[in-house]
Design a protein around this motif. Structure first.
Motif, mmCIF file in Angstrom:
data_model
loop_
_atom_site.group_PDB
_atom_site.id
_atom_site.type_symbol
_atom_site.label_atom_id
_atom_site.label_comp_id
_atom_site.label_asym_id
_atom_site.label_seq_id
_atom_site.Cartn_x
_atom_site.Cartn_y
_atom_site.Cartn_z
ATOM 1 N N PHE B 251 0.843 -1.193 0.000
ATOM 2 C CA PHE B 251 0.000 0.000 0.000
ATOM 3 C C PHE B 251 0.879 1.244 0.000
ATOM 4 O O PHE B 251 1.946 1.254 0.583
ATOM 5 N N SER B 253 0.719 5.725 0.200
ATOM 6 C CA SER B 253 -0.133 6.882 0.406
ATOM 7 C C SER B 253 0.718 8.128 0.515
ATOM 8 O O SER B 253 1.901 8.079 0.820
ATOM 9 N N LYS B 258 -3.012 8.640 7.058
ATOM 10 C CA LYS B 258 -3.219 7.255 6.639
ATOM 11 C C LYS B 258 -2.068 6.377 7.112
ATOM 12 O O LYS B 258 -2.276 5.265 7.602
ATOM 13 N N ILE B 259 -0.842 6.894 6.947
ATOM 14 C CA ILE B 259 0.323 6.104 7.337
ATOM 15 C C ILE B 259 0.312 5.891 8.845
ATOM 16 O O ILE B 259 0.556 4.782 9.341
ATOM 17 N N ASN B 262 -2.110 3.227 9.707
ATOM 18 C CA ASN B 262 -1.590 1.902 9.387
ATOM 19 C C ASN B 262 -0.535 1.464 10.394
ATOM 20 O O ASN B 262 -0.491 0.297 10.777
ATOM 21 N N GLU B 265 -1.984 0.032 13.323
ATOM 22 C CA GLU B 265 -2.554 -1.297 13.142
ATOM 23 C C GLU B 265 -1.467 -2.314 12.901
ATOM 24 O O GLU B 265 -1.734 -3.429 12.444
ATOM 25 N N SER B 267 1.365 -2.029 10.947
ATOM 26 C CA SER B 267 2.087 -2.072 9.678
ATOM 27 C C SER B 267 3.486 -1.501 9.840
ATOM 28 O O SER B 267 3.788 -0.825 10.825
ATOM 29 N N THR B 280 3.434 1.107 2.910
ATOM 30 C CA THR B 280 3.233 0.335 4.130
ATOM 31 C C THR B 280 2.965 -1.119 3.759
ATOM 32 O O THR B 280 2.345 -1.411 2.741
ATOM 33 N N ALA B 283 -0.239 -5.263 3.232
ATOM 34 C CA ALA B 283 -1.433 -4.581 2.729
ATOM 35 C C ALA B 283 -2.449 -5.620 2.300
ATOM 36 O O ALA B 283 -2.096 -6.575 1.618
ATOM 37 N N ASN B 287 -7.298 -2.393 2.490
ATOM 38 C CA ASN B 287 -6.518 -1.167 2.581
ATOM 39 C C ASN B 287 -6.748 -0.290 1.357
ATOM 40 O O ASN B 287 -6.802 0.924 1.443
ATOM 41 N N SER B 292 -9.643 7.461 3.779
ATOM 42 C CA SER B 292 -9.485 7.909 5.163
ATOM 43 C C SER B 292 -10.747 8.595 5.664
ATOM 44 O O SER B 292 -11.019 8.597 6.852
ATOM 45 N N ARG B 494 -6.911 -4.220 17.713
ATOM 46 C CA ARG B 494 -6.249 -4.058 16.418
ATOM 47 C C ARG B 494 -6.434 -5.333 15.624
ATOM 48 O O ARG B 494 -6.753 -6.371 16.197
#
Lengths: 401, 516
Positions: B251, B253, B258-259, B262, B265, B267, B280, B283, B287, B292, B494
């Motif tokens: 993924f 961005s 967004k990063i 992630n 979560e 990533s 990231t 993915a 994703n 967002s 998560r």
């Protein structure tokens, strides 16, 4: 690498093998919307198809890109004769520049003379042929079926859609049309009786004069279609028609009343006319063996509105409403009895009572089914109607007073 | 495969290319300056400033920097001004004095050999040589023209932060750091590229990230041996799981929020210097399907939009294929009235639906590509001309039926619904495949093709995580953020696949209706 090669090979195979069979371009099919089947005087089958010409119906085809062909008619009736339906249809293709396409056909009309001499065997091809839908409505015409297809449409662009629209929007229980699948089911069962809508061409009401169109002398162009009453078919042959009132009874027993308008007389007032609009009638028929006799119970639960009171009557009085209710119940019950008596007189079980019997008494059914023709006229019928008035309109008394 | 390996055989510019006998720094400043000017021969942007700290003999301090990579005020006030002192200490003493007391800079390093010196000079630092000691000092004077932090064009949002990454790595890491103010947010640095020496930062949150995934990311990144990394797309292609798949498994961005989401979560983010696109991993399909806004809008609204988006994705994938299959093979599927109008509109069209559709889709894709490349002012004009005039003309010239124009338009609109551009491209490629299958094999082909795509998606992994997780394999607990999103107060945990620290929030955060 090997896997990639495999993928490429398999993918390239897609272009050489066939998938869904028989591609045909949508503009190259002759779209049949109605089929008329008749019997010629020399005993052959005459099939007439109503082929739609999409170019002249669709606004873009005729308008923007159409140019030259925009002037033709919207549909085309073509006929062919043969010993069987399929043979007749193949004859038609001699004069047809496109491929036949029957999957969008919705209506099959059977001519009276063919119906009377028996058409059960012919229906086989309509069930066997995979492209013909089992939801086709089968109608029986008074007179020749191809004459019906020759009647010009009045509101819709094509006659077949006019017929179909009038079937699907049938607002009143004047008639109950049957589809191929219903009829096929009847043929499989032992009674092999069914009823379906009668279609006929009737004279048009006087129309406003339209200048240059008055020159027509085609008799069919002065007609309009009329779906009313029912045709009774027993063992593949047309035996009789049902009148309007008998059709009401049929619809009530078969639980197929969309709406129904009736007129009752108020007990006690002479020449009184009260219009009742039945908005819902749910019926339930059951079979019962009592003291060795076969008894059928028809229960109807109906609701309706008062649409018209042509006498001096106060509907705010609950007793009056009760009396009206009783009168309506009597009327509905009469309709059912008339129809049932007709069926017994004809010895034609188009009400499918045998089917109900089979569901209640599966064991006895096996014994009785072969003697049904003898048994059917001896059946007793109990009818119980319950009717309630729901609305009486905005004024309580008749406007006459 | 051999061919490629030979083509990209290892080449690295070593110091011995420059005829320097000793990699170590000399005590004699003249030798050092000569070495630097030999190495940077014909480099007009190199600045060597020699300074005398007394009135005797030759200069004993030299400041070396690259013009354009340094921030001039910092270089003048922070380095040059403070070295231009009059002093009577020399050599090691002067060196210590400079390092410990004089230089007003937060990042002063001691350098021992020339490769370190080169690295610092080329990254925009000022390097100070002092006569009489075999060491050098570097000061952080990095500063160059950068784009301002602005809203990224490719990821517009209605609600949410508007800032986007830029081309400078440090700015980008600061944007993430500003969202996650915790020492647990780690950023490990490494350099890839023999010529480019591109700095890569691996960002993760210690305690949330799965150590195995982190280890895998590091090992894959350290395996990259190439001359240059110009964009994170290079890295993506070097480390992705399924290089031949049309589906993206990494993924990316441009948006820090967004990063950050992630990272939280579990990533691992890969930030590359010189590009605003941050990668990231791992993915999953979801994703790419989620914007967002989904997390910032109230969940009921967000869920309706998610359903719409999924429908749009499926529609843009299948609609042309289905249209071709049905109009060529399965006319009985259409209601009579629709069949009549489609047939009527196609009466004068000379091509079969497949050719017609390929023609239109090709035109549409070309228009879209042209719209991206053209200058913005012309781009708009082109799309209006393309869409209206061309479509109208094609229809009235009976080259294309109006129904096909509608199908292509609906397909085009719904393909823009996919929030992630790279998944939208995938969708486009596969749509053409399904169109051909629909034209050759009918519905059978469309179904077959769709099944193949599904099976392929099932087989994909992204750093060990199944691509369609948590739908297949089904993990009911993690479904809370896939087709639909649960309200925030319900997303207690998560995703269970990456995290070791699973608990996310307190249990009873659902707002209660006040009584009274």
């Amino acid at each position: 690498m090997k896997r990639l090669m495999c993928f490429v090979l398999i993918f390239s195979l897609l272009f050489t093998i066939t998938g869904c069979w028989d591609a045909r371009d949508i503009e190259d099919i002759a779209l049949s919307s109605a089929m008329a089947i008749d019997k010629t005087p020399d005993g052959k089958i005459k099939v007439t198809l109503q082929i739609i010409n999409p170019a002249n119906i669709s606004p873009t085809g005729g308008g923007v890109g159409g140019g030259g062909i925009g002037q033709g008619s919207k549909y085309w009736n073509v006929s062919g004769t043969g010993n069987t339906i399929s043979q007749a249809i193949s004859k038609i293709s001699n004069s047809m520049p496109k491929t036949f396409y029957l999957a969008q056909n919705n209506i099959i009309i059977i001519g009276e003379s063919l119906a009377k001499s028996g058409f059960g065997k012919l229906l086989d091809s309509t069930v066997r042929e995979p492209t013909i839908r089992l939801t086709n409505y089968v109608l029986i015409s008074k007179g020749y079926a191809y004459d019906i297809l020759a009647i010009p449409p009045n509101i819709e662009e094509v006659l077949s859609s006019e017929i179909l629209e009038s079937i699907t929007t049938l607002a009143f229980a004047n008639t109950v049309p049957s589809q191929i699948k219903d009829i096929a089911a009847c043929f499989i069962g032992p009674s092999s009786c069914f009823a379906t809508t009668k279609i006929e061409g009737v004279a048009k009401s006087p129309q406003p004069e339209q200048g240059n169109q008055s020159g027509k002398n085609d008799p069919e162009s002065d007609k309009q279609i009329n779906l009313q009453g029912l045709a009774i078919v027993k063992k593949g042959k047309l035996i009789d028609y049902l009148t309007q009132n008998e059709s009401y009874g049929y619809a009530l027993i078969k639980n197929k009343v969309p709406r129904l308008d009736i007129t009752v007389t108020y007990p006690g007032i002479k020449n009184s006319q009260i219009g009742i609009h039945i908005i819902r009638a749910i019926s339930n028929t059951s079979a019962e063996i009592k003291d060795g006799k076969l008894i059928y119970n028809v229960k109807v639960n109906a609701e309706g509105d008062i649409t018209e009171i042509a006498c001096d009557l106060n509907v705010l009085n609950p007793q009056n409403i009760d009396k009206i209710n009783k009168a309506v119940e009597k009327k509905l019950s009469d309709y059912i009895h008339i129809t049932f008596n007709k069926a017994q007189n004809l010895d034609a079980d188009f009400l499918e009572f045998l089917n109900i019997f089979r569901k209640s008494y599966p064991k006895e059914y096996k014994i009785y089914k072969n003697r049904w023709d003898e048994l059917f006229p001896t059946i007793q019928l109990n009818v119980k109607v319950e009717y309630n008035t729901r609305r009486h309109g905005v004024n309580s008394r008749s406007i006459q007073e | 495969m051999r061919f490629w390996q030979r083509l990209f055989a290892k080449r690295s510019p070593e110091l011995h290319d420059y005829n320097i006998d000793d990699q170590n720094i000399c005590t004699d400043i003249r030798k050092n300056i000569k070495a630097i000017s030999t190495i940077f021969k014909n480099c007009s942007d190199l600045n060597i400033r020699e300074i005398k700290t007394d009135d005797r003999g030759s200069s004993n301090v030299a400041v070396i920097s690259i013009d354009g990579l340094t921030d001039k005020p910092t270089l003048y006030d922070g380095v040059l001004k403070s070295t231009m002192i009059e002093t009577d200490v020399y050599g090691a003493q002067l060196f210590e004095e400079l390092k410990d007391r004089i230089l007003p800079n937060s990042k002063v390093n001691e350098l021992k050999n020339f490769s370190e010196v080169l690295h610092h000079i080329l990254s925009g630092d000022a390097v100070i040589f002092v006569n009489g000691i075999n060491k050098a000092l570097s000061c952080d004077t990095k500063g160059w023209e950068t784009r301002a932090v602005e809203e990224p064009d490719s990821e517009a949002t209605v609600r949410g932060p508007r800032e986007g990454f830029i081309e400078t790595l440090r700015v980008n890491t600061s944007l993430i750091r500003r969202k996650i103010k915790s020492p647990k947010l780690k950023m490990e640095s490494l350099f890839i590229g023999d010529y480019s020496h591109t700095e890569i930062n691996i960002a993760y949150i210690d305690g949330i990230v799965d150590p195995d995934i982190l280890k895998e990311v590091k090992s894959r990144l350290s395996g990259i041996d190439t001359d240059c990394i110009l964009e994170s797309g290079y890295i993506e292609e070097f480390i992705e799981d399924a290089p031949f798949s049309p589906f993206p498994t990494i993924f990316h961005s441009e948006k820090p929020d967004k990063i950050a989401a992630n990272l939280l979560e579990g990533s691992v983010a890969i930030i590359t210097d010189g590009t605003p696109f941050v990668l990231t991993v791992p993915a999953t399909f979801w994703n790419f399907m989620n914007a967002s806004d989904d997390y910032y809008e109230r969940y009921s609204v967000a869920n309706i939009i998610r359903i719409l988006r999924l429908l749009g994705f499926i529609l843009s994938l299948l609609l042309p294929g289905l249209y071709i299959a049905i109009t060529t093979y399965h006319q009985e599927f259409l209601p009579t009235a629709m069949l009549i109008s489609i047939a009527g509109s196609r009466v004068n069209v000379p091509f079969p639906p497949l050719v017609e559709a390929l023609l239109m889709e090709f035109t549409f894709e070309a228009l879209r590509e042209a719209g991206i490349r053209l200058p913005k002012q012309i781009g708009q004009a082109i799309s209006i001309v393309g869409a209206l005039v061309l479509g109208q003309a094609a229809v009235s010239a009976s080259l294309v039926s109006p129904a096909m124009v509608i199908v292509v338009a609906i397909t085009g609109i719904s393909s823009f619904v996919t929030p992630s551009y790279n998944l939208a491209i995938t969708n486009r490629i596969l749509r053409f495949l399904l169109m051909v299958l629909g034209g050759v094999l009918g519905l059978l082909g469309v179904v077959l093709g769709f099944l193949c795509i599904l099976i392929h998606m099932e087989s994909l992994r992204s750093f060990g995580i199944p691509y369609l997780y948590p739908v297949t394999p089904l993990v009911v607990k993690d479904l809370k953020d896939t087709f639909l999103r649960a309200p925030w107060w319900y997303m207690h945990t998560r995703p269970s696949y990456t995290t070791s620290n699973k608990k996310r929030m307190a249990d009873d955060l659902k707002p209660k209706t006040p009584r009274g």
